[in-house]
Structures are given as C-alpha cells and as structure tokens.
Design a protein around this motif. Structure first.
Motif, PDB file in Angstrom:
ATOM      1  N   GLN A 113       0.875  -1.282  -0.103  1.00 53.56           N
ATOM      2  CA  GLN A 113      -0.005   0.144   0.129  1.00 53.56           C
ATOM      3  C   GLN A 113       0.907   1.189  -0.048  1.00 53.56           C
ATOM      4  O   GLN A 113       0.277   2.388   0.035  1.00 53.56           O
ATOM      5  N   PRO A 211      -1.913  -8.172  -4.045  1.00 56.20           N
ATOM      6  CA  PRO A 211      -2.599  -6.835  -3.834  1.00 56.20           C
ATOM      7  C   PRO A 211      -3.520  -6.547  -2.572  1.00 56.20           C
ATOM      8  O   PRO A 211      -3.971  -7.750  -2.069  1.00 56.20           O
ATOM      9  N   ARG A 521     -16.753  -4.220  -4.245  1.00 57.48           N
ATOM     10  CA  ARG A 521     -16.124  -3.568  -5.408  1.00 57.48           C
ATOM     11  C   ARG A 521     -14.596  -3.475  -5.127  1.00 57.48           C
ATOM     12  O   ARG A 521     -13.762  -3.401  -6.160  1.00 57.48           O
ATOM     13  N   GLU A 522     -14.262  -3.425  -3.752  1.00 55.84           N
ATOM     14  CA  GLU A 522     -12.727  -3.659  -3.722  1.00 55.84           C
ATOM     15  C   GLU A 522     -12.160  -5.048  -4.013  1.00 55.84           C
ATOM     16  O   GLU A 522     -10.823  -4.812  -4.683  1.00 55.84           O
ATOM     17  N   ARG A 525     -11.844  -4.998  -7.860  1.00 58.78           N
ATOM     18  CA  ARG A 525     -10.758  -4.014  -8.180  1.00 58.78           C
ATOM     19  C   ARG A 525      -9.414  -4.775  -8.203  1.00 58.78           C
ATOM     20  O   ARG A 525      -8.808  -4.573  -9.136  1.00 58.78           O
ATOM     21  N   VAL A 526      -9.261  -5.146  -7.058  1.00 56.07           N
ATOM     22  CA  VAL A 526      -7.688  -5.868  -7.044  1.00 56.07           C
ATOM     23  C   VAL A 526      -7.559  -7.171  -7.926  1.00 56.07           C
ATOM     24  O   VAL A 526      -6.497  -7.519  -8.136  1.00 56.07           O
ATOM     25  N   GLU A 528      -9.254  -8.039 -10.562  1.00 55.01           N
ATOM     26  CA  GLU A 528      -9.308  -7.624 -12.076  1.00 55.01           C
ATOM     27  C   GLU A 528      -8.000  -7.029 -12.650  1.00 55.01           C
ATOM     28  O   GLU A 528      -7.692  -6.944 -13.519  1.00 55.01           O
ATOM     29  N   ALA A 529      -7.375  -6.295 -11.652  1.00 58.53           N
ATOM     30  CA  ALA A 529      -6.083  -5.537 -11.833  1.00 58.53           C
ATOM     31  C   ALA A 529      -4.898  -6.625 -11.942  1.00 58.53           C
ATOM     32  O   ALA A 529      -4.947  -7.514 -11.282  1.00 58.53           O
ATOM     33  N   PRO A 530      -4.088  -6.570 -12.856  1.00 58.31           N
ATOM     34  CA  PRO A 530      -2.854  -7.499 -12.683  1.00 58.31           C
ATOM     35  C   PRO A 530      -1.975  -7.475 -11.684  1.00 58.31           C
ATOM     36  O   PRO A 530      -1.750  -6.264 -11.040  1.00 58.31           O
ATOM     37  N   GLU A 531      -1.503  -8.358 -11.133  1.00 59.25           N
ATOM     38  CA  GLU A 531      -0.955  -8.388  -9.828  1.00 59.25           C
ATOM     39  C   GLU A 531       0.493  -8.041 -10.243  1.00 59.25           C
ATOM     40  O   GLU A 531       1.315  -8.352 -11.252  1.00 59.25           O
ATOM     41  N   PRO A 532       1.165  -7.404  -9.210  1.00 56.48           N
ATOM     42  CA  PRO A 532       2.463  -6.853  -9.503  1.00 56.48           C
ATOM     43  C   PRO A 532       3.635  -7.916  -9.898  1.00 56.48           C
ATOM     44  O   PRO A 532       3.515  -9.037  -9.234  1.00 56.48           O
ATOM     45  N   ARG A 535       2.716 -10.753 -15.968  1.00 57.50           N
ATOM     46  CA  ARG A 535       2.658 -10.165 -17.480  1.00 57.50           C
ATOM     47  C   ARG A 535       1.515 -11.150 -18.001  1.00 57.50           C
ATOM     48  O   ARG A 535       1.270 -12.239 -17.653  1.00 57.50           O
TER      49      ARG A 535
END
Length: 535
Positions: A113, A211, A521-522, A525-526, A528-532, A535
C-alpha cells in the motif's frame, strides 16, 4: 572512531535498503551534520539546511517521487518528518517520541500500500513500529522486542525485513509486516559495522506483493480475550438493506450481532460457539423463517437461532450431533425448502443434518455423511451450483456435489495447498451475481484470500489481502479464520455486496480481535487488476 564508522555503515545500509520504489529515480543527496539536515547539489554544495540537532535518521522516496527523511530531535526527543520539495527542506509533520530512550530509527515503505512506517528501537530492547499517516499523525502499530542497546537498523522494503545488528551476537532479521511476527539470526558473529557490506553482498529476496483490498469499517472488539473471534455471517434486512446485520462468533463467550457500522447491537451469551451460518426465507409450517446455526463445542451440538424482521436473534433449539469435537458448520436450503446443516468434526467427519419442525418443536436427523483424511472446518453451500465447498485445513479445497435431493454426492479436491493456497485452509463464501460466481477462501498461512470461479472448472482468478485504511483508523486483517460474503446491494459502499473477514490480530490499536468489512467492489478491483510482476 568505531562509533563514527558504525554510523557511516548504517547510513550506507539505509540508503541502499529503500527497495524498488527508492531505486526508481535518482534521489536528492541528503547529509546529516552537526547543525542539521542538509540538501546538497551534484557538486556537493549546500542548497538548503533544516536546523536541528539530531543523531538518528533515515530516508525514503515515496511513490509520488517525494523524498522524506525522519529525524529524532536530540534535544526534545521529538520525531521530525522532513520532505524535499522544490529544492527546499520543509517539515511535513512532527510527533512526540516514545516513552523510552530511542537508540535507532529506520523507515519502512510498505510495498503493498506504500504506507510509510518507522521502527524506533530502544536501549532496553523494546521497539515500536509506527504508521506515519498523510494527515501528519504518527501512531503506534505494534510493540516488539528487538535487540538491547541497538546502535542501528535498516529495512529492506521489498523483503519486508528489518535488520538489526547485535554486538557480540550477529545480525538479526525481523519480519517487518506489523500483522506478522518472527525473527532469525541470519549472520552469527557479524560485527555491527559490517552490516552494510553484508547486505550489499547478500542478494535481496523479494516477497510476492499480493494486491490489497481496503476495508471500509470494522466491528467493535469481541468480548473474549486472546483467540476469540472466529466466524461471521451476514443477514440481509428484508426492506432496508442498510439495516442489515452481521453475526459473529466469540468462541469463548457467545454470539454477537453488529450493524454495518460495526456497532454491537446484541449479544447472546451461549458459550463456546465456533462457526456460524444462516439462511433466509426457509419454509416451515407454511411460513418463511430466517434461521442461523452455530456449533456449540462444549455441548457438541448445533444451536438453532431465529432472526426476526428487525435483525434480532433468539435461540430456538439445540440439536445434538453425535460428534466428538464439533467444529465447523454451514447450511443450505434443501430442494423441499427446509434447512440442511453441514457440520464437521476435527477427526474429518462431515455430517448432513436435515432440520424438521413438528408440533412447534425443532429436531434434526442425519441424512448423509462423508469423511476426510484430516481436520476440516470452513465450508459453504452453493445452492444454485448444487455444490458444497469444504476446506481440509492442511490439504486443500474440496468440491462436493449435491444430488437432486440435496444430499452429499461425489467429492474431489479442486485446489490443493501449495504456492497459491496456504494452510490452514479456513473460511469460505460464494458471491454469485449476473456477472458470475466467485468463491473466496481464506489462505490463513500467508494472510491472504484466494478467489476462484465457483463454477467448473474452478479456475483461480487471483488473490488479495485486506490492508490498512489509515484514513478511517482501521488496521489490516491477518490469519483470518472465518469469512462471509453477500452479493445483495446494501447501498452506499456496499452497492455490489459486502465481504466480512475475521481478523486474527487487532494491531491498531492493540486489542481484542474483531471483524473487518470490505466493499465487494474492492475485491473486484484488486482481482481484475494485474498482480505486480505478472505479465
């Protein structure tokens, strides 16, 4: 001379320990001298100076590129956070220091974070980990024991590891995550002045950056001390969803009821209830009932509760199980409209009880059973999918088919314990909506939650953790036992649903365990976002 060499070495170690964020761009050159903190240009000329007498300091570059330095004022003991902006040194905030004498200061930029934290080490081995919030408030996250008379420390952010040398002993590595504990002597016999060279030679071991979903609220603490909070269940108000309730077990004292702001509205002193689940609009005697069930460990029974239209809970009956160590529980509406209860034992047994009502009296009978090799606990019935998910704590996640009569059918492990899912496998729940069906499972061993497609082939969608919400004063969640989720629109932040998780460690402030509320929704959000790093 030795002290000067040691402090130079520690400064070198601190400068190299900023992790990936600090290495992203060139940082301005800072130097701590007798008259204060100085900002130097590329020719080593003083550009600006912040006058303060200090001996202990550390620096970090934040996610927005701003460089900050934390110093302890040698005269007042206050902590001063200085930032570099427009080639000027400005004080961002200051706080009174801890009650003990500080021997070492080091910063930690938490990688998930990007929250700025500080470790303050005292002369007697007592240390504090602080959260330095954007609002200018320094607050204690936890106290920990480190090294007596420590002369320095450094944190490798990407490792989430605090390093502290101890004279005559060696170099210690402490877990920097405030939600976890642990230490290891990584370099026995290493002299404090050699820490920087050791760290430089030792390749960093970055930890996976999972995430983070941000909680929106938390419940009041449970009444029992120690490991007491365990499992939640969400009840939906029939006409005013914002007045819905959360039932939460205190496995030392009873069952608590909370509103969506986390306030306790009711407490039932029913003893050591471990897990709880509920189903609404169950049909008996020509009417709809909202029923909750919980495992009562002392009586080796299932407690049956009724919930009225205002969310008030009352005890209806106690149903015997015949199990030796009644443990986890979940429930389902069976095809006839009544309630089925799935209750398990530490020895691996899982019973399916069918609840009946006759002449105003509640009773149950076993209609099916199965046995796992080792201890289960968490489970959830997915009625539309005609399936039951069960967690075998040390082995993995099971999917059990439910036949046309709702009885237990074929079973198979769909996700074994491994890199993604860590033992213990704990609470689980299904969020089913027009957008799809997701199964959330607590991966207790690494303080995370795994999300899978609830429908076959049950592909893993990702994982997340529940982190801090500094703005609302909510600490992160860790070592989660039970959880629940609803896809019902509860309004406001919970328009797409709500996830509730048990928190195994109440860190900020330290206290009794509680439950965290996370907007659905949180989670989306995490996930559906690509994990750090992926690729």
């Amino acid at each position: 001379m030795m002290m000067k060499t040691t402090m130079v070495a520690l400064a070198m170690a601190a400068a190299m320990a900023g992790g990936t964020a600090a290495a992203a761009t060139t940082q301005p050159t800072l130097e701590l001298g007798k008259s204060g903190l100085r900002l130097l240009d590329d020719k080593a000329q003083v550009v600006d100076e912040f006058g303060v007498r200090a001996k202990r300091w550390d620096r970090r570059q934040l996610a927005d590129g701003t460089t900050v330095a934390l110093l302890q004022d040698a005269d007042s003991g206050a902590l001063r956070l200085i930032e570099v902006r427009d080639r000027k040194l400005r004080e961002r905030a200051h706080w009174a220091g801890p009650a003990f004498d500080v021997e070492a200061v080091c910063l930690y930029l938490e990688p998930r974070q990007q929250t700025l934290q500080a470790f303050l080490l005292g002369s007697d081995g007592l240390a504090e980990q602080w959260l330095l919030t954007a609002s200018g408030k320094g607050q204690v996250l936890r106290q920990l024991a480190t090294v007596p008379d420590a002369k320095g420390c450094t944190v490798r952010d990407d490792e989430a590891t605090l390093y502290v040398p101890e004279a005559g002993v060696g170099l210690w590595a402490f877990v920097a995550d405030a939600e976890r504990a642990g230490r290891e002597l990584v370099a026995p016999g290493l002299a404090p002045q050699d820490m920087a060279l050791w760290l430089e030679a030792k390749a960093a071991q970055p930890r996976p950056v999972i995430p983070v979903a941000t909680p929106s609220a938390q419940t009041e603490p449970v009444r029992g001390g120690g490991d007491a909070a365990d499992d939640p269940a969400i009840w939906i108000h029939p006409t005013q969803p914002a007045r819905s309730r959360i039932l939460g077990t205190d496995k030392k004292r009873g069952l608590a009821v909370y509103d969506l702001q986390g306030r306790e509205t009711q407490f039932l002193p029913v003893g050591r209830v471990n897990n709880v689940d509920l189903r609404q609009r169950v049909r008996y005697d020509g009417r709809a009932w909202d029923l909750a069930v919980a495992t009562q460990r002392d009586q080796r029974s299932v407690l049956l509760f009724g919930i009225d239209g205002a969310g008030k809970v009352s005890t209806l009956a106690e149903l015997p199980t015949g199990l030796d160590e009644v443990y986890g529980i979940c429930s389902a509406r069976n095809p006839a409209g009544g309630l089925d209860v799935f209750v398990n034992d530490k020895d691996g047994r899982l019973l399916q009880l069918r609840v009946t009502r006759k002449s105003g009296a509640w009773s149950s009978a076993t209609v099916a059973s199965m046995k796992l090799a080792t201890q289960p606990e968490g489970c959830v019935a997915d009625e539309p999918g005609r399936q039951l998910f069960v967690g075998e704590e040390k082995r993995g996640l099971w999917r059990v088919a439910l036949d046309a009569d709702g009885r237990l059918g074929d079973a198979a492990i769909i996700l074994p314990v491994g890199d993604m899912l860590h033992a213990d496998v704990e609470g689980m729940a299904v969020h089913r909506s027009p957008a799809g069906a997701w199964l959330v499972v607590s991966s207790q061993g690494n303080d995370s939650y795994v999300v899978l497609d609830a429908d076959a082939p049950h592909a893993v969608k990702g994982r997340f953790r529940v982190g801090l919400n500094p703005a609302r004063g909510i600490d992160a969640a860790s070592e989660t036992d039970g959880l629940d989720v609803t896809s019902a629109s509860l309004g406001g932040e919970y328009g797409e649903g709500l996830l509730v998780v048990q928190d195994g460690h109440k860190r900020w402030p330290m206290g009794r365990q509680n439950f965290k509320l996370v907007p659905w929704r949180e989670v989306v959000r995490v996930i559906e976002a690509p994990e750090p790093g992926r690729r």
